[in-house]
Design an enzyme around this catalytic site. Structure first.
Site, PDB file in Angstrom:
ATOM      1  N   GLU A   1      48.154  40.963  40.336  1.00 57.06           N
ATOM      2  CA  GLU A   1      48.750  42.066  39.635  1.00 57.06           C
ATOM      3  C   GLU A   1      49.895  42.701  40.697  1.00 57.06           C
ATOM      4  OE1 GLU A   1      45.454  44.878  38.724  1.00 57.06           O
ATOM      5  OE2 GLU A   1      44.956  43.719  37.035  1.00 57.06           O
TER       6      GLU A   1
ATOM      7  N   GLU B   1      45.296  32.410  33.467  1.00 57.15           N
ATOM      8  CA  GLU B   1      45.578  31.120  32.844  1.00 57.15           C
ATOM      9  C   GLU B   1      47.025  30.911  33.261  1.00 57.15           C
ATOM     10  OE1 GLU B   1      44.380  34.225  31.829  1.00 57.15           O
ATOM     11  OE2 GLU B   1      43.323  33.929  30.025  1.00 57.15           O
TER      12      GLU B   1
ATOM     13  N   CYS C   1      49.572  34.310  27.262  1.00 55.54           N
ATOM     14  CA  CYS C   1      48.897  33.134  27.739  1.00 55.54           C
ATOM     15  C   CYS C   1      48.711  32.109  26.777  1.00 55.54           C
ATOM     16  CB  CYS C   1      47.588  33.527  28.429  1.00 55.54           C
ATOM     17  SG  CYS C   1      48.010  34.305  29.979  1.00 55.54           S
TER      18      CYS C   1
HETATM   19  N1  THU Z   1      44.258  39.040  32.408  1.00 55.29           N
HETATM   20  C1  THU Z   1      44.172  37.587  32.643  1.00 55.29           C
HETATM   21  O1  THU Z   1      44.321  37.245  33.718  1.00 55.29           O
HETATM   22  N2  THU Z   1      43.996  36.924  31.622  1.00 55.29           N
HETATM   23  C2  THU Z   1      43.775  37.394  30.362  1.00 55.29           C
HETATM   24  O2  THU Z   1      43.749  36.403  29.480  1.00 55.29           O
HETATM   25  C3  THU Z   1      43.725  38.770  29.902  1.00 55.29           C
HETATM   26  C4  THU Z   1      44.155  39.746  31.157  1.00 55.29           C
HETATM   27  C5  THU Z   1      44.545  40.177  33.555  1.00 55.29           C
HETATM   28  C6  THU Z   1      45.964  40.789  33.440  1.00 55.29           C
HETATM   29  C7  THU Z   1      45.609  42.127  34.434  1.00 55.29           C
HETATM   30  O3  THU Z   1      45.601  41.627  35.712  1.00 55.29           O
HETATM   31  C8  THU Z   1      44.034  42.312  34.045  1.00 55.29           C
HETATM   32  O4  THU Z   1      43.592  41.115  33.522  1.00 55.29           O
HETATM   33  C9  THU Z   1      43.775  43.233  33.180  1.00 55.29           C
HETATM   34  O5  THU Z   1      44.512  43.341  31.972  1.00 55.29           O
END
Ligand code: THU
Length: 131
Positions: free
Chosen positions: A44, A55, A94
């Protein structure tokens, strides 16, 4: 490679998630057709939009190393510091990245080490965009 083993690697990758803003930790493990595994976690950012999902981290690591052929990805996610209870399904962005490199029979394993469900990319992203 066994589905459970790939999910285990996704769970390990989840431990490395950098998610100070959402508190939602995600891990992924991407299996190439040659049998190599590339892992990823969500990363993040204070500006929010530069955030990268687990992903895509795995895909971008693999593609940047010259990989182009993939057979499966395991994804696990949930509130950081807790065992993931719910299935964390890949976001639309993704799924579109997966569609760039994979056919409809690409396997997407969701859940955790105890319970996992097996899906295909065709099931999760029907009618994907392509040029
Ligand atoms: N997130 C992922 O890493 N993969 C996903 O498919 C859905 C969301 C992460 C993005 C963000 O850091 C957190 O989950 C909340 O949305």
């Amino acid at each position: 490679m066994e589905h459970k083993e790939l999910m285990h690697l996704a769970c390990e990758a989840r431990e490395r998630a950098y998610a100070p803003y959402s508190g939602f930790a995600v891990g992924a493990a991407l299996l190439t057709k040659g049998g190599k595994v590339y892992t990823g976690c969500n990363i993040e950012n204070a500006a929010f939009s530069p955030t990268n999902c687990a992903e895509r981290t795995a895909f971008f690591k693999a593609v940047s190393e010259g990989e182009r052929e993939f057979s499966a990805i395991a994804v696990t996610g949930g509130p950081a510091g807790k065992a993931p209870a719910e299935h964390c399904t890949p976001c639309g962005v993704c799924r579109q990245v997966m569609a760039e490199f994979c056919r409809g029979d690409f396997l997407i394993l969701l859940g955790n080490e105890e319970t996992l469900t097996v899906h295909t990319l065709a099931e999760l992203l029907p009618h994907s965009f392509s040029l």
